[in-house]
Scaffold this motif. Structure first.
Motif, mmCIF file in Angstrom:
data_model
loop_
_atom_site.group_PDB
_atom_site.id
_atom_site.type_symbol
_atom_site.label_atom_id
_atom_site.label_comp_id
_atom_site.label_asym_id
_atom_site.label_seq_id
_atom_site.Cartn_x
_atom_site.Cartn_y
_atom_site.Cartn_z
ATOM 1 N N UNK A 7 0.782 -1.234 0.000
ATOM 2 C CA UNK A 7 0.000 0.000 0.000
ATOM 3 C C UNK A 7 0.815 1.287 0.000
ATOM 4 N N UNK A 8 2.104 1.235 0.257
ATOM 5 C CA UNK A 8 2.887 2.470 0.298
ATOM 6 C C UNK A 8 2.812 3.253 -1.011
ATOM 7 N N UNK A 9 2.829 2.562 -2.130
ATOM 8 C CA UNK A 9 2.835 3.253 -3.421
ATOM 9 C C UNK A 9 1.559 2.998 -4.228
ATOM 10 N N UNK A 10 0.572 2.370 -3.631
ATOM 11 C CA UNK A 10 -0.663 2.058 -4.351
ATOM 12 C C UNK A 10 -1.524 3.319 -4.488
ATOM 13 N N UNK A 33 1.626 -1.234 4.933
ATOM 14 C CA UNK A 33 2.393 -0.020 4.648
ATOM 15 C C UNK A 33 3.236 0.345 5.858
ATOM 16 N N UNK A 34 4.202 1.235 5.637
ATOM 17 C CA UNK A 34 5.032 1.674 6.761
ATOM 18 C C UNK A 34 4.519 2.983 7.357
ATOM 19 N N UNK A 35 3.292 3.338 7.035
ATOM 20 C CA UNK A 35 2.636 4.491 7.650
ATOM 21 C C UNK A 35 1.174 4.132 7.910
ATOM 22 N N UNK A 36 0.533 4.871 8.779
ATOM 23 C CA UNK A 36 -0.866 4.599 9.111
ATOM 24 C C UNK A 36 -1.743 4.850 7.883
ATOM 25 N N UNK A 37 -2.734 3.998 7.700
ATOM 26 C CA UNK A 37 -3.645 4.104 6.567
ATOM 27 C C UNK A 37 -5.083 4.232 7.050
ATOM 28 N N UNK A 55 11.926 -2.493 1.913
ATOM 29 C CA UNK A 55 11.238 -3.765 1.665
ATOM 30 C C UNK A 55 10.594 -4.396 2.907
ATOM 31 N N UNK A 56 10.413 -3.655 3.994
ATOM 32 C CA UNK A 56 9.803 -4.225 5.199
ATOM 33 C C UNK A 56 8.366 -4.670 4.908
ATOM 34 N N UNK A 57 7.597 -3.833 4.215
ATOM 35 C CA UNK A 57 6.219 -4.193 3.877
ATOM 36 C C UNK A 57 6.196 -5.411 2.953
ATOM 37 N N UNK A 58 7.112 -5.447 1.999
ATOM 38 C CA UNK A 58 7.187 -6.583 1.072
ATOM 39 C C UNK A 58 7.424 -7.885 1.829
ATOM 40 N N UNK A 59 8.380 -7.857 2.752
ATOM 41 C CA UNK A 59 8.695 -9.068 3.521
ATOM 42 C C UNK A 59 7.502 -9.509 4.366
ATOM 43 N N UNK A 73 0.668 -5.094 -6.343
ATOM 44 C CA UNK A 73 1.952 -4.407 -6.193
ATOM 45 C C UNK A 73 2.499 -3.976 -7.545
ATOM 46 N N UNK A 74 3.223 -2.887 -7.527
ATOM 47 C CA UNK A 74 3.987 -2.466 -8.689
ATOM 48 C C UNK A 74 5.449 -2.857 -8.551
ATOM 49 N N UNK A 75 5.778 -3.496 -7.437
ATOM 50 C CA UNK A 75 7.151 -3.902 -7.118
ATOM 51 C C UNK A 75 7.429 -5.262 -7.761
ATOM 52 N N UNK A 76 8.251 -5.266 -8.788
ATOM 53 C CA UNK A 76 8.480 -6.487 -9.559
ATOM 54 C C UNK A 76 9.190 -7.574 -8.743
ATOM 55 N N UNK A 77 10.223 -7.245 -7.935
ATOM 56 C CA UNK A 77 10.810 -8.310 -7.104
ATOM 57 C C UNK A 77 9.795 -8.931 -6.127
ATOM 58 N N UNK A 78 8.908 -8.115 -5.560
ATOM 59 C CA UNK A 78 7.870 -8.671 -4.689
ATOM 60 C C UNK A 78 6.939 -9.568 -5.493
ATOM 61 N N UNK A 79 6.536 -9.127 -6.669
ATOM 62 C CA UNK A 79 5.672 -9.950 -7.522
ATOM 63 C C UNK A 79 6.330 -11.291 -7.827
ATOM 64 N N UNK A 80 7.636 -11.286 -8.059
ATOM 65 C CA UNK A 80 8.364 -12.519 -8.335
ATOM 66 C C UNK A 80 8.307 -13.470 -7.133
#
Length: 148
Positions: A7-10, A33-37, A55-59, A73-80
């Motif tokens: 969610x950080x960049x969504x 996310x690393x911030x309140x939503x 990458x804390x949210x990804x992990x 996600x738009x993060x390709x390594x996370x998608x992988x």
């Protein structure tokens, strides 16, 4: 099936589509996310705030997801990683990451990263178009109907 959102960049408009879909299909949706939503009141929608860091949210998503879950996600390594763990991955522009296309996406990402680190100005992504919003919504509906 659960939906996880990097969610950080969504984009907000994509979150709104996801909120409506979670309610309509009664699918658990978790934003990480690393911030309140802010999320609408719902028994299907929640958020998790993680510590700031690379990458804390990804992990956290990879740790909690299960086979068959969907990750936005738009993060390709996370998608992988999601695909490697038998999950589904969809980016906010409506492009589905698959076992067939993820390696090519990773290679292109790494190539662009190399260009940027050598000083080449590559520009950022364009604004989310109406067509891409519709593509995201259509692909999301397709994935949710397959998992029922």
């Amino acid at each position: 099936m659960k939906i996880w959102v990097d969610a950080d960049a969504c984009p907000v408009v994509i979150k709104e589509i996801l909120f409506r879909a979670a309610e309509r299909t009664q699918t658990p949706l978790t934003l990480v996310a690393n911030h309140a939503l802010r999320t609408p009141p719902s028994k299907y929608i929640r958020s998790i705030q993680v510590m700031p860091g690379f990458d804390v949210a990804d992990h956290e998503i990879v740790k909690r997801m299960e086979a068959g879950d969907l990750v936005i996600t738009g993060d390709i390594p996370l998608a992988s990683e999601v695909i490697d763990n038998d999950g589904e991955a969809l980016n906010p522009r409506g492009e589905r990451y698959t076992k067939e296309n993820i390696k090519q996406r990773l290679n292109m990402r790494d190539f662009m990263d190399t260009l940027r680190s050598s000083g080449v100005e590559t520009g950022g992504p364009s604004a989310l178009s109406q067509r891409e919003r519709k593509a995201f919504s259509d692909e999301l509906d397709k994935l949710l109907s397959q998992k029922k």
